[in-house]
Design a protein around this motif. Structure first.
Motif, PDB file in Angstrom:
ATOM      1  N   PRO A  99       0.798  -1.244   0.000  1.00 47.97           N
ATOM      2  CA  PRO A  99       0.000   0.000   0.000  1.00 47.97           C
ATOM      3  C   PRO A  99       0.821   1.279   0.000  1.00 47.97           C
ATOM      4  CG  PRO A  99      -0.056  -1.063   2.158  1.00 47.97           C
ATOM      5  CD  PRO A  99       0.590  -2.040   1.217  1.00 47.97           C
ATOM      6  N   VAL A 100       2.081   1.222   0.434  1.00 50.59           N
ATOM      7  CA  VAL A 100       2.936   2.411   0.462  1.00 50.59           C
ATOM      8  C   VAL A 100       3.875   2.446  -0.737  1.00 50.59           C
ATOM      9  CG1 VAL A 100       4.725   3.634   1.755  1.00 50.59           C
ATOM     10  CG2 VAL A 100       2.794   2.601   2.971  1.00 50.59           C
ATOM     11  N   ARG A 101       4.547   1.343  -1.018  1.00 58.23           N
ATOM     12  CA  ARG A 101       5.535   1.316  -2.097  1.00 58.23           C
ATOM     13  C   ARG A 101       4.911   1.443  -3.479  1.00 58.23           C
ATOM     14  NH1 ARG A 101      10.630  -2.651  -0.740  1.00 58.23           N
ATOM     15  NH2 ARG A 101      11.290  -1.570   1.153  1.00 58.23           N
ATOM     16  N   LEU A 102       3.638   1.149  -3.608  1.00 60.94           N
ATOM     17  CA  LEU A 102       2.951   1.301  -4.884  1.00 60.94           C
ATOM     18  C   LEU A 102       3.159   2.694  -5.469  1.00 60.94           C
ATOM     19  CD1 LEU A 102       0.848   0.423  -7.047  1.00 60.94           C
ATOM     20  CD2 LEU A 102      -0.931   1.195  -5.447  1.00 60.94           C
ATOM     21  N   ALA A 103       3.102   3.713  -4.628  1.00 58.40           N
ATOM     22  CA  ALA A 103       3.214   5.097  -5.098  1.00 58.40           C
ATOM     23  C   ALA A 103       4.604   5.435  -5.628  1.00 58.40           C
ATOM     24  CB  ALA A 103       2.851   6.058  -3.966  1.00 58.40           C
ATOM     25  N   PHE A 104       5.611   4.620  -5.309  1.00 62.79           N
ATOM     26  CA  PHE A 104       6.978   4.916  -5.738  1.00 62.79           C
ATOM     27  C   PHE A 104       7.283   4.397  -7.141  1.00 62.79           C
ATOM     28  CE2 PHE A 104       7.468   5.563  -1.198  1.00 62.79           C
ATOM     29  CZ  PHE A 104       8.366   6.603  -1.123  1.00 62.79           C
ATOM     30  N   PHE A 105       6.410   3.599  -7.738  1.00 63.51           N
ATOM     31  CA  PHE A 105       6.705   3.070  -9.070  1.00 63.51           C
ATOM     32  C   PHE A 105       6.836   4.157 -10.131  1.00 63.51           C
ATOM     33  CE2 PHE A 105       5.892  -0.996  -7.189  1.00 63.51           C
ATOM     34  CZ  PHE A 105       6.595  -1.900  -7.978  1.00 63.51           C
ATOM     35  N   PRO A 106       6.041   5.234 -10.089  1.00 65.18           N
ATOM     36  CA  PRO A 106       6.252   6.303 -11.084  1.00 65.18           C
ATOM     37  C   PRO A 106       7.586   7.036 -10.952  1.00 65.18           C
ATOM     38  CG  PRO A 106       4.009   6.395 -10.252  1.00 65.18           C
ATOM     39  CD  PRO A 106       4.759   5.420  -9.376  1.00 65.18           C
ATOM     40  N   THR A 107       8.357   6.781  -9.896  1.00 64.36           N
ATOM     41  CA  THR A 107       9.690   7.388  -9.844  1.00 64.36           C
ATOM     42  C   THR A 107      10.547   6.910 -11.009  1.00 64.36           C
ATOM     43  OG1 THR A 107      10.491   5.643  -8.356  1.00 64.36           O
ATOM     44  CG2 THR A 107       9.683   7.662  -7.335  1.00 64.36           C
ATOM     45  N   GLN A 136      -6.410   4.492   6.257  1.00 63.80           N
ATOM     46  CA  GLN A 136      -5.943   5.869   6.395  1.00 63.80           C
ATOM     47  C   GLN A 136      -4.448   5.919   6.681  1.00 63.80           C
ATOM     48  OE1 GLN A 136      -8.246   8.348   5.947  1.00 63.80           O
ATOM     49  NE2 GLN A 136      -6.617   9.879   5.952  1.00 63.80           N
ATOM     50  N   ALA A 137      -3.938   4.928   7.412  1.00 58.39           N
ATOM     51  CA  ALA A 137      -2.517   4.907   7.759  1.00 58.39           C
ATOM     52  C   ALA A 137      -1.622   4.705   6.538  1.00 58.39           C
ATOM     53  CB  ALA A 137      -2.253   3.808   8.787  1.00 58.39           C
ATOM     54  N   HIS A 138      -2.181   4.158   5.465  1.00 57.79           N
ATOM     55  CA  HIS A 138      -1.382   3.935   4.257  1.00 57.79           C
ATOM     56  C   HIS A 138      -1.135   5.229   3.494  1.00 57.79           C
ATOM     57  CE1 HIS A 138      -3.206  -0.393   4.280  1.00 57.79           C
ATOM     58  NE2 HIS A 138      -2.128  -0.305   5.045  1.00 57.79           N
ATOM     59  N   LEU A 139      -1.990   6.216   3.687  1.00 57.48           N
ATOM     60  CA  LEU A 139      -1.870   7.477   2.962  1.00 57.48           C
ATOM     61  C   LEU A 139      -0.690   8.282   3.501  1.00 57.48           C
ATOM     62  CD1 LEU A 139      -3.178   9.419   0.884  1.00 57.48           C
ATOM     63  CD2 LEU A 139      -4.565  10.317   2.768  1.00 57.48           C
ATOM     64  N   ASN A 140       0.137   8.804   2.595  1.00 59.58           N
ATOM     65  CA  ASN A 140       1.294   9.610   2.993  1.00 59.58           C
ATOM     66  C   ASN A 140       1.677  10.502   1.817  1.00 59.58           C
ATOM     67  OD1 ASN A 140       3.827   8.340   1.493  1.00 59.58           O
ATOM     68  ND2 ASN A 140       2.488   6.648   2.119  1.00 59.58           N
ATOM     69  N   PRO A 141       2.548  11.494   2.031  1.00 56.59           N
ATOM     70  CA  PRO A 141       2.888  12.424   0.939  1.00 56.59           C
ATOM     71  C   PRO A 141       3.521  11.781  -0.285  1.00 56.59           C
ATOM     72  CG  PRO A 141       3.471  13.385   3.051  1.00 56.59           C
ATOM     73  CD  PRO A 141       3.081  11.960   3.328  1.00 56.59           C
ATOM     74  N   ALA A 142       4.016  10.545  -0.177  1.00 56.95           N
ATOM     75  CA  ALA A 142       4.558   9.871  -1.357  1.00 56.95           C
ATOM     76  C   ALA A 142       3.487   9.643  -2.419  1.00 56.95           C
ATOM     77  CB  ALA A 142       5.190   8.536  -0.968  1.00 56.95           C
ATOM     78  N   TRP A 143       2.219   9.719  -2.013  1.00 53.33           N
ATOM     79  CA  TRP A 143       1.138   9.567  -2.992  1.00 53.33           C
ATOM     80  C   TRP A 143       1.107  10.721  -3.984  1.00 53.33           C
ATOM     81  CZ3 TRP A 143      -4.010   6.791  -1.592  1.00 53.33           C
ATOM     82  CH2 TRP A 143      -3.733   5.578  -0.933  1.00 53.33           C
ATOM     83  N   PHE A 144       1.830  11.804  -3.685  1.00 48.21           N
ATOM     84  CA  PHE A 144       1.924  12.909  -4.641  1.00 48.21           C
ATOM     85  C   PHE A 144       2.788  12.549  -5.849  1.00 48.21           C
ATOM     86  CE2 PHE A 144       1.159  15.756  -0.856  1.00 48.21           C
ATOM     87  CZ  PHE A 144      -0.041  16.283  -1.316  1.00 48.21           C
ATOM     88  N   ILE A 145       3.573  11.493  -5.766  1.00 49.74           N
ATOM     89  CA  ILE A 145       4.567  11.198  -6.805  1.00 49.74           C
ATOM     90  C   ILE A 145       3.941  11.051  -8.191  1.00 49.74           C
ATOM     91  CG2 ILE A 145       6.252   9.477  -7.583  1.00 49.74           C
ATOM     92  CD1 ILE A 145       7.071   9.123  -4.648  1.00 49.74           C
TER      93      ILE A 145
END
Length: 327
Positions: A87-95, A145-154
């Motif tokens: 749930p957290v690392r998913l947002a880092f794939f667009p890096t 809710q705990a999974h949401l963090n600013p990395a979702w902006f990526i």
């Protein structure tokens, strides 16, 4: 005393299995620093070789990081699928796509043909990854809710990076499309992230550095808007000002963040600072207001210290075997 090769092989395989997608945050940071050095070349009289060396280092690191993750995908495809489902690392794939787009933007002045190919590849990757990630958020998967963090902006940041080179190469309509997508998701996620930060448990220590990512979307968007419209207007000023507002909020948190144990997530500090540096210097170029020049220069000094510190700390962590470990 010689190393036991029978034990070294399984250890190397285990390290590869835990090779994180967050490694691409290093190439984002180095690419942003390259663009910042390029933006500073004319106003500060830097020799062109300064940013060219940074460009070469960025390209080399991107290739090495990509090869490492490709090896992981081949040898441990289940581990890649697990990261995608995380749930957290998913947002880092667009890096990955963002790193390619930044490299294309940096290479554009001297290598236009290579930049066009890189931009095209990066834009296609960004399209696929952004849609896939956002679809993952709104699918049948259960996020807390705990999974949401600013990395979702990526993913949103990636969309507003497309116009930086795209508009200069004449792809204005495509640039507006990605800019609008990035802007609307930035607004949506900004509301969600602030709700999470204010009304729910604090971010885990490893994710605290991602707070700095909040600076990046408006800072990059201000430059993208200038590249698309070709003029400095109130909207561009507003976007850059939003970046400084978030920078002020984050600056208060920095002393606490810098006391945390090092993790690759600390590279999240670098690209947003680079984005604000570039925005300041580009606004100086467009308006001639020297205040932007001094702010941009101060940010560039801080960014240089930050990049050197992150490089040194990352190399030290690699030598100590602190990276590519199970979490």
């Amino acid at each position: 005393m010689t190393a036991n090769p029978t034990s070294a092989a399984p250890e190397a395989a285990s390290r590869l299995q835990h090779y994180p997608i967050t490694f691409f945050a290093t190439t984002m940071g180095l690419g942003g620093y390259t663009l910042a050095l390029r933006a500073a070349t004319t106003p500060f009289g830097f020799a062109p070789w300064v940013w060219l060396v940074a460009l070469a280092v960025t390209a080399l690191v991107l290739v090495l990081v990509a090869l490492g993750y490709l090896a992981k995908a081949i040898v441990h495809p289940d581990a890649v699928r697990a990261e995608w489902k995380h749930p957290v690392r998913l947002a880092f794939f667009p890096t990955v796509s963002i790193s390619v787009l930044i490299l294309a933007t940096a290479a554009l002045p001297l290598f236009p043909v290579a930049a066009l190919w890189l931009w095209g590849i990066g834009t296609i990757m960004q399209t696929v990854l952004a849609i896939a990630v956002i679809s993952g958020w709104i699918s049948s998967r259960a996020f807390q809710q705990a999974h949401l963090n600013p990395a979702w902006f990526i993913p949103a940041v990636g969309n507003v990076i497309v116009p930086l080179a795209g508009a200069q190469m004449g792809y204005v309509e495509i640039s507006y499309l990605f800019f609008s997508a990035g802007l609307i998701f930035w607004v949506i996620l900004l509301t969600l992230v602030f709700n999470r930060l204010v009304f729910h448990d604090p971010l885990p220590a490893r994710l605290q550095p991602t707070l700095v990512i909040m600076i990046a979307p408006p800072a990059v968007a201000s430059v993208a808007w200038l590249r698309m419209t070709g003029q400095m207007d109130a909207f561009s000023h507003l976007l850059m000002s939003f970046g400084f507002v978030f920078a002020a909020l984050v600056a208060v948190q920095l002393p606490r963040i810098l006391r945390l144990p090092f993790a690759l997530s600390f590279w999240a500090l670098s690209f947003p600072v680079a984005a604000l540096t570039i925005s300041s210097l580009v606004h100086f170029e467009a308006t001639g207001t020297r205040g932007y020049l001094w702010v941009g220069g101060a940010l560039l000094i801080g960014l240089s210290v930050l990049i050197l510190g992150l490089l040194g700390r990352t190399l030290l962590a690699m030598l100590r075997g602190e990276i590519c470990q199970p979490e």
